[in-house]
Scaffold this active site. Structure first.
Site, PDB file in Angstrom:
ATOM      1  N   ASP A   1     -17.702 -11.788  15.328  1.00 45.35           N
ATOM      2  CA  ASP A   1     -17.696 -12.754  16.420  1.00 45.35           C
ATOM      3  C   ASP A   1     -17.981 -14.134  15.834  1.00 45.35           C
ATOM      4  O   ASP A   1     -18.939 -14.301  15.062  1.00 45.35           O
ATOM      5  CB  ASP A   1     -18.767 -12.383  17.460  1.00 45.35           C
ATOM      6  CG  ASP A   1     -18.619 -13.193  18.734  1.00 45.35           C
ATOM      7  OD1 ASP A   1     -17.993 -12.686  19.665  1.00 45.35           O
ATOM      8  OD2 ASP A   1     -19.139 -14.328  18.781  1.00 45.35           O
ATOM      9  N   ILE A   2     -17.148 -15.121  16.174  1.00 43.58           N
ATOM     10  CA  ILE A   2     -17.374 -16.484  15.683  1.00 43.58           C
ATOM     11  C   ILE A   2     -18.596 -17.063  16.375  1.00 43.58           C
ATOM     12  O   ILE A   2     -18.709 -17.036  17.604  1.00 43.58           O
ATOM     13  CB  ILE A   2     -16.148 -17.372  15.942  1.00 43.58           C
ATOM     14  CG1 ILE A   2     -14.928 -16.824  15.187  1.00 43.58           C
ATOM     15  CG2 ILE A   2     -16.416 -18.811  15.524  1.00 43.58           C
ATOM     16  CD1 ILE A   2     -13.655 -17.599  15.437  1.00 43.58           C
TER      17      ILE A   2
ATOM     18  N   GLU B   1     -12.952 -14.643  20.914  1.00 45.74           N
ATOM     19  CA  GLU B   1     -13.322 -14.799  19.505  1.00 45.74           C
ATOM     20  C   GLU B   1     -13.852 -13.507  18.909  1.00 45.74           C
ATOM     21  O   GLU B   1     -14.480 -13.509  17.855  1.00 45.74           O
ATOM     22  CB  GLU B   1     -14.369 -15.913  19.353  1.00 45.74           C
ATOM     23  CG  GLU B   1     -15.751 -15.591  19.881  1.00 45.74           C
ATOM     24  CD  GLU B   1     -15.915 -15.868  21.372  1.00 45.74           C
ATOM     25  OE1 GLU B   1     -17.061 -16.033  21.805  1.00 45.74           O
ATOM     26  OE2 GLU B   1     -14.896 -15.916  22.098  1.00 45.74           O
TER      27      GLU B   1
END
Length: 456
Positions: free
Chosen positions: A322-323, A365
């Protein structure tokens, strides 16, 4: 004023391939004022490239489409005079060439597949769709419909050619020596009839397939069947004079005459159809932004690895990525830079992962990775390498270059996992711990450690 050299589409038709200088005409079929407002607001950034017309019922939509040209329809499934999948089937039957994007409140994969099978090109879940995603879905629907129309027109064209005897037609005797070669065959294979008649049929077949072809002909010769139409034959491969191989469909018939058997074949090059089918298949299994597997395709690959684990006991690990603070990237630099970040993550991961690994974009994301033949220690090394490489990757933005970080959760699949969801759920819990512990880090799921961290 209408340009006579470029007349608009006829009323009721779909402008599937709009000219670059023409606005994309969108028909919004939505009876709920609040939902309609959200759609119009989401598309407001694209007002210079599109027009949005709203109607509130199926009857009004059909009447409007019979009078006006349109590029795509955003279709609610709950209308005063139509409900559910019938809404899609009714509109698709009325204007079959028109791309449809369904607006639904149900985030369910099985229902979504039913929507696509009924005639829609894409679907969006209400409340989970922003402007860029909606605009991409609209463009995707138009492109997908264009490919479907190309495929349909290609099939109609090929059928017409058969009726006019314009497919490649050749005959060969019982020794498989060519005795007739029409003009279409000349064009297809690159030989002049005067050069190929009297020569072996094997010249038109790749060398590595000739033995199998002769065996098939021998079986056909000995069998009771007098003809095989294209639908009853598997595909074959033809060979042109310049050495190019191409996929072909073949109808073949045999008949007896005074000098023995005579074979007649009608041959059709299906390269273009294969290209369209391949592109449609790619669009159905690929995330349009990053080029990675979409959720549906990732799930299919994951279940294969889970089945292999249960059968052979080989280790399989999963990662959830996950960004970090992705929303702030979008808010500070715009969605275009956010898209660049997602694409950069995809490219770095593809460079670092093995060909046997699988990575998919699950949404937003959030990404997931399957690592076959990989235990916990090796999975941790992969995750740390990905984290470091992504932290060092530059993302182009208007003010120079941007850096991002990711948090990663790891879980090892168990033979008790009946589906991949259980392993991904554990990895997701580890990802949550990584986020709560400061981000830009890797965490491994552990029954006691993860539970304690979550409880704390």
């Amino acid at each position: 004023m209408t340009n006579p050299a470029n007349p608009p589409p006829q009323p009721g038709s779909a402008a599937v391939n709009p000219a670059p200088d023409r606005l994309t005409a969108i028909l919004l079929v939505e009876d709920d004022d609040a939902d309609a407002t959200l759609v119009v607001r989401a598309l407001r950034p694209y007002a210079r490239r599109s027009t949005v017309t709203r109607v509130t019922s199926m009857r009004d939509a059909q009447a409007w489409l019979h009078r006006n040209a349109c590029d795509v329809v955003l279709l609610d499934l709950s209308l005063p005079d139509s409900f559910g999948l019938e809404t899609v089937s009714h509109l698709h039957a009325d204007v079959p060439s028109l791309p449809l994007v369904v607006l639904t409140g149900f985030d369910d994969e099985d229902f979504a597949l039913q929507i696509l099978e009924t005639g829609a090109q894409d679907y969006l879940v209400k409340g989970q769709t922003d402007g860029p995603l909606m605009w991409r879905a609209i463009q995707h629907a138009i492109a997908r419909k264009r490919l479907e129309e190309d495929l349909r027109l290609s099939e109609e064209r090929l059928q017409g050619i058969i009726g006019l005897a314009q497919d490649a037609i050749l005959t060969a005797d019982d020794t498989l020596t060519i005795t007739l070669f029409n003009q279409a065959a000349e064009r297809l294979f690159g030989y002049e009839a005067i050069d190929i008649v009297g020569r072996p049929l094997a010249l038109l077949i790749p060398e590595h397939l000739r033995a199998a072809h002769e065996a098939n002909v021998a079986e056909f010769r000995a069998g009771p069947v007098q003809s095989r139409v294209m639908a009853a034959r598997r595909e074959v491969v033809g060979l042109t004079r310049d050495g190019r191989e191409f996929p072909a469909e073949v109808s073949i018939a045999k008949m007896h005459h005074a000098r023995g058997l005579l074979y007649t074949a009608v041959i059709r090059d299906v390269s273009e159809r294969k290209r369209v089918e391949t592109e449609l298949r790619r669009m159905a299994t690929t995330d349009p932004l990053t080029g990675l597997c979409n959720r549906r395709r990732f799930w299919e690959l994951a279940e294969v690895e889970i089945a292999r684990l249960r059968r052979y006991g080989r280790p399989v690990s999963v990662l959830m990525l996950d960004i970090d603070r992705f929303k702030s990237i979008n808010d500070s630099y715009g969605h275009a830079v956010g898209d660049q970040a997602l694409c950069r993550l995809a490219s770095v991961c593809m460079e670092e992962l093995r060909d046997t690994d699988h990575i998919g974009r699950l949404g937003g994301e959030e990404f997931a990775v399957i690592l076959p033949e990989t235990g916990l220690s090796a999975a941790r090394e992969v995750a740390e390498r990905l984290r470091e490489q992504l932290a060092a990757a530059d993302i182009p933005c208007p003010n120079g270059a941007l850096r991002m970080t990711v948090s990663i959760g790891i879980a090892v699949c168990s033979e008790d996992d009946m589906t991949i969801e259980r392993a991904l759920s554990r990895a997701d819990r580890a990802l949550y711990v990584a986020k709560s512990q400061g981000r830009n880090r890797v965490e491994v799921y552990d029954e006691i450690g993860a539970s304690a961290s979550l409880a704390g």
